[in-house]
Motif scaffolding. Structure first.
Motif, mmCIF file in Angstrom:
data_model
loop_
_atom_site.group_PDB
_atom_site.id
_atom_site.type_symbol
_atom_site.label_atom_id
_atom_site.label_comp_id
_atom_site.label_asym_id
_atom_site.label_seq_id
_atom_site.Cartn_x
_atom_site.Cartn_y
_atom_site.Cartn_z
ATOM 1 N N SER A 1 25.275 29.196 65.134
ATOM 2 C CA SER A 1 25.259 28.713 63.631
ATOM 3 C C SER A 1 23.727 29.184 63.275
ATOM 4 N N ASN B 1 23.893 21.822 63.257
ATOM 5 C CA ASN B 1 24.002 22.682 64.202
ATOM 6 C C ASN B 1 23.009 23.797 64.455
ATOM 7 N N ARG C 1 33.197 23.144 73.464
ATOM 8 C CA ARG C 1 32.902 24.009 72.225
ATOM 9 C C ARG C 1 31.789 24.624 72.582
ATOM 10 N N GLY D 1 32.427 28.310 65.916
ATOM 11 C CA GLY D 1 32.620 27.926 67.317
ATOM 12 C C GLY D 1 34.003 28.361 67.636
ATOM 13 N N GLU E 1 34.351 20.935 59.107
ATOM 14 C CA GLU E 1 34.855 21.990 59.932
ATOM 15 C C GLU E 1 36.422 22.163 59.845
ATOM 16 N N ASN F 1 29.034 26.731 70.089
ATOM 17 C CA ASN F 1 28.786 26.919 68.693
ATOM 18 C C ASN F 1 27.742 27.841 68.424
#
Length: 779
Positions: free
Chosen positions: A760, A675, A756, A745, A693, A758
């Motif tokens: 990162s 990600n 979702r 996330g 996760e 996210n």
């Protein structure tokens, strides 16, 4: 209370005892005449000497032995008492406090438990040393009380092997042996609450569930059936709410309740009843008003092992594989409860008929399943297998239906597709052959899966479409020969000729279905897949054994591969193509002649469980291929619930003996892979990937129902860690230099449709913070 009254009651009791003694054993007379003068000696663990220093002389004292109590004709709870010691003192100033302090300290030092130390009553009990830890094994060896009345102070010591549940009854009925202490009669029931034995939870009714495949990611259907809307789109909308609290069902604790309805008013009504009414879920269901309209239902499903209940009310369809609660509890011939019955193998048999027959039949599961063929027409046999031990038992019932004659059928339906290389692709599909069925299915599905629908029998199939973006025709035609028994074993041989678009590395996104994402792509959702053109022949042999967790496939490919270019930037919110979507990368063109072996193992249900895949593909120039390689890949995925939370892990390893064409390379980077890096940032002939996760379930930050009118959805905070590496077979020396990132996330939803967001950051300093969005589970 006066001493005269006590003496009168004792005398009355003595007369009764004396009469009985004269008829039995004369030596008991001596016991009765001398009982009042016995010294209170320590005889058992429950006996406490009346030895308070500087205590005044007692006005009255008596010792009831086991023999005297028995001759008095008393029954329970006195049949568990061996001795009763009793004294009365004048209520001089400070006597009660002195006794309470002295005996309280003495008893507590001896591990006695205090039940009450106020309102003129100090009450203590001692558990028997041999008592077990379980509630049912407890026993009380001693009871001691210091009680103050208007003019007297009482000391009472009861010794025996007394069940804890009988303490209150024993103290309230001391008058049966001539001891009248009003304060002990009026003790609150809460005083003895700690010794109340909770009722054993009853085994709830058995769940009935049918097995089958999970529903598609997205589908829109219309039908020509009489019971459906004519040639129109039909959607079933439901509102949802999740409550957390403390309820019970048949004595089992329930901590979470999902409510589902087509009406917000029903949701509010049930929610209020659960929060303000009875804690018994069954009583709440009975209190709901009944509606006598077609299609209306009130359904309760309880999973006691998960402390979870689901309430469905209104005109809403059942979810696929959603269980029903039968009207009774089924058991094995040995009396062990059956918690769930799973029906498999049915094609024409309706689950409602199975449910009706089971509820009508005996509770013995072997007899109930054995009676199904005689109760349901068209049923040849019902096989039973019981799985699980201990707390949970599941009855697996395989239905074998009476073979139906083969009928020729010819189904056709329109088809629509959309992506950035073909643009809109419109066409049709056909499906024909011989099918064992009672009636034809005339339902059409605009968003068909990548493999045609149908039963496991032999058939011919075809699909044709035209891509208006790149102005190309696409097709797939072929046939399938099949052998086996439904839900027992299946062997299928498929041959097809095709000219179609295919995606690169489909195994990395097992839930990212090409057809299921059509609507999202039309709405402008970024497309994470890359496409190439396949044209040629494929022959596949597939075998599936009885448990349906395993699948084996052997494929032969003789086709050509070529690149596809982006043909459109259009989507619904980009009418004039002012913004550009991502380009489609090139592949290595050429002829592919290869053999592919694939093994799948899956226990997935509601996206939880194992899903593992191993495949090996070999291509060789000796058979006319432009590519020469052997590649292997092992893909391990596991998702596990932790209460209302989830943990998801994936490990992928890919290896090749020689350089691979681009369309077969191991590519990582971007959403669901690494990600913290751009999409497909790394590619090579070999590589590995690791993802973990943790989905932390959060309380709803927004009351969606009241503020925006939307049904409530589950909300998760998702910290994650990704690591992986890709390299080429031509590299002289491999250096272990994995790329990695961490991130967090925010996810809405937990089933087949999620949203979702996210954020990162890669471990490399020169990589910036990455933001991405996903609408699907990446593994």
């Amino acid at each position: 209370m006066t001493i005269t009254l006590q003496l009168a009651k004792i005398a009355q009791l003595s007369c009764v005892v004396f009469t009985k003694i004269m008829k039995t054993h004369i030596f008991i007379v001596f016991l009765l005449l001398t009982a009042s003068g016995l010294t209170h000696a320590r005889t058992t663990d429950g006996t406490i000497a009346f030895d308070c220093p500087d205590a005044p002389h007692a006005k009255f004292q008596f010792h009831f032995t086991r023999e005297l109590i028995a001759l008095a004709g008393t029954t329970a709870p006195f049949n568990t008492v061996s001795d009763v010691y009793f004294r009365i003192y004048h209520a001089e100033a400070g006597i009660f406090d002195k006794f309470a302090q002295y005996y309280g300290e003495t008893l507590k030092a001896g591990n006695w438990q205090s039940l009450q130390e106020d309102n003129g009553v100090h009450l203590y009990v001692l558990e028997a040393p041999s008592a077990q830890n379980s509630q049912s094994g407890k026993a009380i060896s001693g009871i001691f009380a210091v009680v103050q009345s208007d003019s007297d102070v009482h000391l009472l010591n009861i010794v025996g092997n007394i069940p804890p549940q009988q303490i209150g009854q024993l103290l309230a009925n001391l008058g049966q042996i001539g001891i009248e202490i009003a304060a002990l009669k009026s003790l609150d029931a809460q005083t003895f609450q700690r010794f109340e034995r909770p009722p054993e939870p009853m085994t709830p009714p058995t769940l009935l569930r049918t097995t089958g495949k999970q529903p598609n990611f997205f589908s829109v259907k219309f039908s020509t059936k009489r019971d459906a809307s004519k040639f129109g789109f039909s959607f079933s909308r439901s509102h949802n709410e999740t409550l957390h609290g403390q309820w019970h069902y048949y004595g089992h604790p329930i901590e979470q309740i999902h409510i589902r309805s087509d009406s917000k008013e029903h949701i509010d009504q049930i929610s209020e009843a659960l929060q303000k009414g009875s804690t018994d879920i069954e009583a709440v269901m009975e209190s709901l008003p009944s509606v006598n309209t077609s299609g209306y239902k009130q359904k309760l499903v309880v999973h006691t092992s998960e402390r979870l209940a689901t309430i469905s009310v209104g005109h809403i369809p059942d979810h696929k594989n959603e269980p029903f609660m039968l009207a009774k509890q089924f058991r094995t011939s040995a009396g062990e409860p059956i918690h769930e019955i799973r029906i498999r193998g049915h094609q024409e048999t309706h689950l409602k008929d199975v449910r009706k027959a089971l509820e009508k039949g005996p509770e013995d599961i072997e007899k109930a399943i054995g009676a199904l063929p005689s109760e349901i027409s068209g049923l040849e046999e019902a096989r039973l297998r019981i799985e699980g031990e201990g707390a949970q038992r599941t009855a697996i019932v395989t239905i074998v239906e009476t073979p139906l004659p083969l009928h020729f059928y010819f189904d056709n339906a329109p088809r629509a597709g959309f992506n950035r290389v073909t643009g809109w692709e419109l066409g049709a599909r056909i499906d024909s052959g011989f099918r064992k069925e009672k009636s034809s299915d005339t339902s059409y599905n605009i968003s068909v899966p990548s493999e045609f629908r149908g039963d496991t029998l032999s058939k011919f199939f075809g699909r044709v479409g035209y891509g208006f973006g790149n102005k190309q025709f696409y097709y797939r035609v072929g046939g399938r020969a099949a052998w086996g028994e439904p839900d027992s074993w299946h062997l299928g041989l498929t041959t097809q000729f095709h000219r179609t678009t295919s995606v690169i590395a489909p195994e990395l996104f097992p839930f990212y279905d090409d057809t299921g994402m059509i609507i999202l792509r039309v709405l402008g959702v970024p497309d994470h897949q890359d496409y190439y053109l396949r044209e040629g022949l494929e022959v596949a042999l597939q075998w599936r054994p009885i448990r349906q967790r395993h699948s084996l496939k052997l494929s032969l490919l003789a086709e050509s591969h070529d690149s596809l270019q982006k043909s459109t930037d259009w989507h619904f919110f980009n009418w004039r193509s002012k913004s550009e979507v991502r380009e489609n990368p090139v592949v290595t063109p050429g002829r592919m002649r290869s053999v592919l072996f694939k093994y799948d193992y899956s226990t997935r249900h509601d996206f939880l469980g194992w899903h593992n895949t191993f495949f090996a593909e070999h291509s060789n120039t000796a058979i006319g291929s432009d590519y020469d390689f052997t590649r292997y890949q092992l893909h391990l995925r596991y998702a596990h619930p932790l209460g209302s939370h989830r943990i998801r892990t994936r490990a992928v390893g890919s290896f090749s003996t020689a350089p691979l064409p681009i369309q077969r390379q191991f590519a990582i980077g971007g959403p669901g892979l690494l990600n913290g890096y751009p999409l497909y940032a790394f590619a090579g002939d070999r590589g590995f990937l690791f993802n973990i996760e943790f989905l932390v379930h959060l309380p709803a930050l927004i009351n969606w129902k009241s503020t925006l009118g939307f049904p409530d959805v589950d909300l998760f905070l998702v910290p994650f860690l990704d690591a992986g590496q890709a390299w080429n077979a031509s590299e002289e020396k491999y250096i272990f230099e994995p790329k990695g990132n961490v991130g967090i996330g925010l996810q809405l939803g937990e089933t087949d449709l999620i949203l979702r967001f996210n954020v990162s950051k890669a471990f490399e300093a020169d990589q910036g913070v990455q933001f991405n969005t996903a609408w699907f589970y990446s593994f």
